[in-house]
Design a protein around this motif. Sequence first.
Motif, PDB file in Angstrom:
ATOM      1  N   UNK A 158       0.695  -1.102  -0.206  1.00  8.03           N
ATOM      2  CA  UNK A 158       0.339   0.134   0.558  1.00  8.03           C
ATOM      3  C   UNK A 158       0.903   1.363  -0.034  1.00  8.03           C
ATOM      4  N   UNK A 159       0.942   2.086  -0.922  1.00  7.54           N
ATOM      5  CA  UNK A 159       2.074   3.406  -1.135  1.00  7.54           C
ATOM      6  C   UNK A 159       3.153   3.042  -1.978  1.00  7.54           C
ATOM      7  N   UNK A 160       4.056   3.666  -2.475  1.00  4.47           N
ATOM      8  CA  UNK A 160       4.314   3.529  -3.946  1.00  4.47           C
ATOM      9  C   UNK A 160       5.855   3.436  -3.258  1.00  4.47           C
ATOM     10  N   UNK A 161       6.792   3.613  -2.217  1.00  2.00           N
ATOM     11  CA  UNK A 161       8.050   3.176  -1.703  1.00  2.00           C
ATOM     12  C   UNK A 161       7.352   1.812  -1.362  1.00  2.00           C
ATOM     13  N   UNK A 162       6.751   1.605  -0.804  1.00  3.04           N
ATOM     14  CA  UNK A 162       6.470  -0.083  -0.991  1.00  3.04           C
ATOM     15  C   UNK A 162       5.867  -0.692  -1.968  1.00  3.04           C
ATOM     16  N   UNK A 163       5.109  -0.675  -2.500  1.00  2.00           N
ATOM     17  CA  UNK A 163       5.241  -1.219  -3.738  1.00  2.00           C
ATOM     18  C   UNK A 163       6.924  -1.474  -4.507  1.00  2.00           C
ATOM     19  N   UNK A 164       7.263   0.003  -4.778  1.00  3.21           N
ATOM     20  CA  UNK A 164       8.809  -0.803  -5.088  1.00  3.21           C
ATOM     21  C   UNK A 164       9.588  -1.390  -4.442  1.00  3.21           C
ATOM     22  N   UNK A 165       9.103  -1.472  -3.133  1.00  2.84           N
ATOM     23  CA  UNK A 165      10.066  -2.479  -2.694  1.00  2.84           C
ATOM     24  C   UNK A 165       9.664  -3.763  -2.314  1.00  2.84           C
ATOM     25  N   UNK A 166       8.798  -4.592  -2.928  1.00  2.00           N
ATOM     26  CA  UNK A 166       7.569  -5.405  -2.880  1.00  2.00           C
ATOM     27  C   UNK A 166       8.587  -6.094  -4.173  1.00  2.00           C
ATOM     28  N   UNK A 167       8.718  -5.168  -5.534  1.00  2.00           N
ATOM     29  CA  UNK A 167       9.040  -5.369  -6.418  1.00  2.00           C
ATOM     30  C   UNK A 167      10.395  -5.729  -6.836  1.00  2.00           C
ATOM     31  N   UNK A 168      10.862  -5.163  -5.968  1.00  2.00           N
ATOM     32  CA  UNK A 168      12.995  -5.465  -5.839  1.00  2.00           C
ATOM     33  C   UNK A 168      12.694  -7.467  -4.232  1.00  2.00           C
ATOM     34  N   UNK A 169      11.483  -7.078  -3.710  1.00  4.78           N
ATOM     35  CA  UNK A 169      12.014  -8.671  -2.389  1.00  4.78           C
ATOM     36  C   UNK A 169      11.241  -9.238  -3.740  1.00  4.78           C
ATOM     37  N   UNK A 170      10.861  -9.612  -4.813  1.00  2.00           N
ATOM     38  CA  UNK A 170       9.862 -10.155  -5.884  1.00  2.00           C
ATOM     39  C   UNK A 170      11.821 -10.427  -7.518  1.00  2.00           C
ATOM     40  N   UNK A 171      11.628  -9.736  -6.956  1.00  2.08           N
ATOM     41  CA  UNK A 171      12.953  -9.828  -8.167  1.00  2.08           C
ATOM     42  C   UNK A 171      14.012 -10.823  -8.041  1.00  2.08           C
ATOM     43  N   UNK A 172      14.505 -10.458  -5.978  1.00  2.53           N
ATOM     44  CA  UNK A 172      15.559 -11.673  -5.450  1.00  2.53           C
ATOM     45  C   UNK A 172      15.351 -12.484  -4.862  1.00  2.53           C
ATOM     46  N   UNK A 173      13.051 -12.785  -4.291  1.00  2.00           N
ATOM     47  CA  UNK A 173      13.088 -13.982  -4.077  1.00  2.00           C
ATOM     48  C   UNK A 173      12.360 -14.913  -4.162  1.00  2.00           C
ATOM     49  N   UNK A 174      11.389 -14.243  -5.719  1.00  2.00           N
ATOM     50  CA  UNK A 174      10.417 -14.565  -6.136  1.00  2.00           C
ATOM     51  C   UNK A 174      10.640 -15.322  -6.910  1.00  2.00           C
ATOM     52  N   UNK A 175       9.805 -16.653  -6.748  1.00  2.00           N
ATOM     53  CA  UNK A 175       9.756 -18.355  -6.774  1.00  2.00           C
ATOM     54  C   UNK A 175       8.481 -18.462  -7.747  1.00  2.00           C
TER      55      UNK A 175
END
Length: 151
Positions: free
Chosen positions: A134-151
Amino acid sequence: MQLNNLKETEEFGRFLGENLEKGMTVCLNGDLGAGKTTLTKSIAKGMGIDDYVTSPTFTIVNEYYGPINLYHIDTYRLDDTVDVDYLGFDEYFYSDGITIVEWADKIKYALPENYLELNITSSGDKREVEIIAKGKREEALKEKLYESFGN
């Protein structure tokens, strides 16, 4: 996203802690034993906090001081009708620190407008983590997490 063992959960938490920005709130939901406090310990390490992190189940809030302060809230023992304003959670949510809320779904009505929500389910050592931003910074962090740990 799936975390296959304790090591992956700790790596995820450290990475998250390294990438949180001042003033962010992280909401952790999951059954008892799902790994909320374990994840918080790893987030604290990623934030450069060396203190021994414990669950604030009975104290409700634990504060840890580091380069960015960490405020760890556990709402498990709160009555659903408790006046969260009376407890002063806003002082944590709108501070320059990082606030982590375990059992955040119990006080969803009182959360700040922007937050990162992690819904954790566990099976043995494996964790399934649903991330809601919820929020722009949080969305950017979510994307970063999926880039590094998404499976």
